[in-house]
Design a protein around this motif. Structure first.
Motif, mmCIF file in Angstrom:
data_model
loop_
_atom_site.group_PDB
_atom_site.id
_atom_site.type_symbol
_atom_site.label_atom_id
_atom_site.label_comp_id
_atom_site.label_asym_id
_atom_site.label_seq_id
_atom_site.Cartn_x
_atom_site.Cartn_y
_atom_site.Cartn_z
ATOM 1 N N GLU A 139 0.852 -1.186 0.000
ATOM 2 C CA GLU A 139 0.000 0.000 0.000
ATOM 3 C C GLU A 139 0.885 1.231 0.000
ATOM 4 O O GLU A 139 1.911 1.269 0.691
ATOM 5 N N ASN A 140 0.498 2.234 -0.813
ATOM 6 C CA ASN A 140 1.318 3.437 -0.973
ATOM 7 C C ASN A 140 2.751 3.072 -1.371
ATOM 8 O O ASN A 140 3.740 3.649 -0.890
ATOM 9 N N ALA A 141 2.843 2.065 -2.260
ATOM 10 C CA ALA A 141 4.125 1.611 -2.813
ATOM 11 C C ALA A 141 5.084 1.112 -1.746
ATOM 12 O O ALA A 141 6.307 1.143 -1.906
ATOM 13 N N ALA A 142 4.560 0.638 -0.628
ATOM 14 C CA ALA A 142 5.388 0.119 0.459
ATOM 15 C C ALA A 142 4.732 -1.126 1.037
ATOM 16 O O ALA A 142 3.520 -1.325 0.929
ATOM 17 N N GLY A 143 5.529 -1.958 1.650
ATOM 18 C CA GLY A 143 5.022 -3.191 2.211
ATOM 19 C C GLY A 143 4.139 -2.972 3.418
ATOM 20 O O GLY A 143 4.259 -1.972 4.132
ATOM 21 N N VAL A 144 3.224 -3.895 3.639
ATOM 22 C CA VAL A 144 2.373 -3.886 4.823
ATOM 23 C C VAL A 144 2.509 -5.243 5.509
ATOM 24 O O VAL A 144 2.906 -6.241 4.885
ATOM 25 N N ALA A 145 2.180 -5.293 6.779
ATOM 26 C CA ALA A 145 2.252 -6.550 7.509
ATOM 27 C C ALA A 145 1.172 -7.506 7.009
ATOM 28 O O ALA A 145 0.017 -7.117 6.852
ATOM 29 N N PHE A 146 1.566 -8.753 6.726
ATOM 30 C CA PHE A 146 0.591 -9.773 6.336
ATOM 31 C C PHE A 146 1.125 -11.138 6.738
ATOM 32 O O PHE A 146 2.326 -11.314 6.988
ATOM 33 N N SER A 147 0.236 -12.101 6.784
ATOM 34 C CA SER A 147 0.605 -13.461 7.165
ATOM 35 C C SER A 147 1.178 -14.213 5.972
ATOM 36 O O SER A 147 0.478 -14.434 4.973
ATOM 37 N N GLU A 148 2.430 -14.622 6.075
ATOM 38 C CA GLU A 148 3.055 -15.387 5.002
ATOM 39 C C GLU A 148 2.363 -16.737 4.832
ATOM 40 O O GLU A 148 2.230 -17.244 3.717
ATOM 41 N N GLU A 149 1.898 -17.297 5.943
ATOM 42 C CA GLU A 149 1.212 -18.587 5.881
ATOM 43 C C GLU A 149 -0.109 -18.465 5.117
ATOM 44 O O GLU A 149 -0.448 -19.305 4.288
ATOM 45 N N GLU A 150 -0.862 -17.393 5.419
ATOM 46 C CA GLU A 150 -2.112 -17.162 4.707
ATOM 47 C C GLU A 150 -1.858 -16.915 3.232
ATOM 48 O O GLU A 150 -2.580 -17.428 2.362
#
Length: 406
Positions: A352-363
């Protein structure tokens, strides 16, 4: 407009017959390698062709034959591309003459195509000795055999047929296609043969086909290699009984919309059946400043070898998406870019906004382990959007192309 899928493939429109036989160009005797589509009446016809500077000999012959916008048959062989051969055009023209004699039509009304290995002389003898069998095998149920005969490294036949209403008349459009490798169109990178029973002027048919190609077949990429041979052609028998479409307007728009859906269906099938592919990739770009910009970005992403490899590994490496967006040759702002990955298993925001966001790698792994992956890119820099179709890059792609000739 309501589109209804129907059976019959390219033989579903009124007037068309098809067949496919094994003639001996391919060593595998179980594999059909010579296809025929025939219409019982003269057709309006049009085609679009590869933009590769090296073109297969059949393209030159077909261009000449379609100069008047009229055709009645298609003959196509697989196993040999008839490209970069000194006698290529003569062999292609001879294919037209051979089948024209069998069908009692003129050679100039034949569309000819070849697909397979480049640079090997096309043996005409197997074709000459099997044109009679090809004609004898013509039937209303022959679409499947013809679709099989044009396949090279394809894993399955690609066919579709639809019906719709036009001016109170039930009309039909159908198509078959082949394409698995050497797929990166700028029309074209594959073979597509379309049929319809709509009554339409050749010039308007050409206009409709060209309009559909840009957002369907030309938005497919398997490996970034633009083929030398391939084309998409269409024949219209006019037997549906609708009023002649000879100008733009409601009827032309309805026909073009139906043709677009047929082309889109075949384009997606070609992308999903990329050589060695295990997953289909569908990349949609929204909020672009221009349509051309949206197309370029979507295609840039699904062409990226790094991103395709990441999808094979079910790795949500969104940086590869941003990288492919960033080297796209177009003017746009990337600062607000948002990337979402999804499949039948769910969706996940990764940028988002050309930058990474926290998310679950497993999901993310679960989502990216499905057969079709959707990549949604939102630029927030305009109102235009476009969709491109591709596939992942697997070990098998290298295996297939490492010994393609042997």
């Amino acid at each position: 407009m309501e589109l209804i899928k129907i059976e019959g493939g390219v033989c579903a429109p009124r007037g068309f017959l098809a067949s496919g036989v094994h003639c001996g160009i391919r060593k595998n005797k179980e594999k059909r390698d010579l296809a025929l589509i025939y219409c019982e009446t003269l057709c309006s016809a049009a085609a679009v062709y590869t933009q590769n500077k090296v073109k297969g000999a059949p393209i030159a012959v077909t261009r000449r034959n379609l100069a008047d916008g009229i055709a009645q048959a298609v003959i196509c062989n697989s196993g040999n591309a008839n490209t970069c051969n000194a006698d290529g055009e003569e062999k292609a023209a001879q294919m037209c003459r051979l089948i024209a004699d069998e069908l009692s039509i003129t050679p100039e009304n034949v569309i000819v195509a070849s697909t397979g290995v480049i640079g090997q002389v096309l043996p005409i003898e197997p074709i000459a000795s099997h044109t009679h069998a090809l004609k004898e095998a013509l039937s209303r149920e022959g679409s499947g055999d013809a679709a099989e005969a044009i396949m090279t490294t394809d894993t399955h036949r690609k066919e579709v047929a639809v019906s719709f209403e036009l001016g109170g008349k039930e009309c039909r459009i159908a198509g078959m296609a082949k394409g698995s490798g050497m797929i990166h169109p700028n029309m074209a990178t594959m073979l597509g043969f379309l049929t319809t029973d709509v009554c339409i002027d050749p010039d308007m048919l050409k206009k409709a086909l060209s309009a559909c190609i840009t957002d369907t077949f030309n938005m497919v990429s398997v490996d970034g290699d633009t083929s030398t041979n391939d084309m998409v052609s269409i024949m219209a028998s006019g037997l549906a009984g609708n009023a002649m479409i000879d100008e733009e307007g409601l009827f032309f728009d309805t026909f073009t919309e139906a043709l677009m859906e047929v082309c889109r269906h075949l384009a997606k099938e070609v992308a999903a059946d990329g050589e060695g592919a295990s997953k289909a990739l569908v990349c949609t770009v929204q909020g672009a400043p221009t349509k051309d910009c949206a197309r370029k970005i979507a295609k840039s992403v699904i062409t990226s070898s790094l991103f395709k490899a990441a999808m094979f590994g079910s790795d949500a490496n969104w940086g590869r998406v941003l990288c492919a967006i960033g080297y796209t040759d177009a003017n746009f702002s990337i600062d607000k870019t948002k990337v979402t990955l999804s499949s039948c298993a769910g969706s996940i925001l990764v940028c988002e906004n050309a930058a990474g966001v926290a998310f679950s790698e497993e999901e993310a792994k679960v989502i990216l382990s499905q057969n079709e992956i959707n990549i949604l890119i939102e630029l927030f820099d305009g109102e235009e959007e476009a969709t491109a179709y591709g596939c992942d890059l697997t070990y098998d792609y290298v295996k297939i192309n490492g010994d393609y000739r042997t």
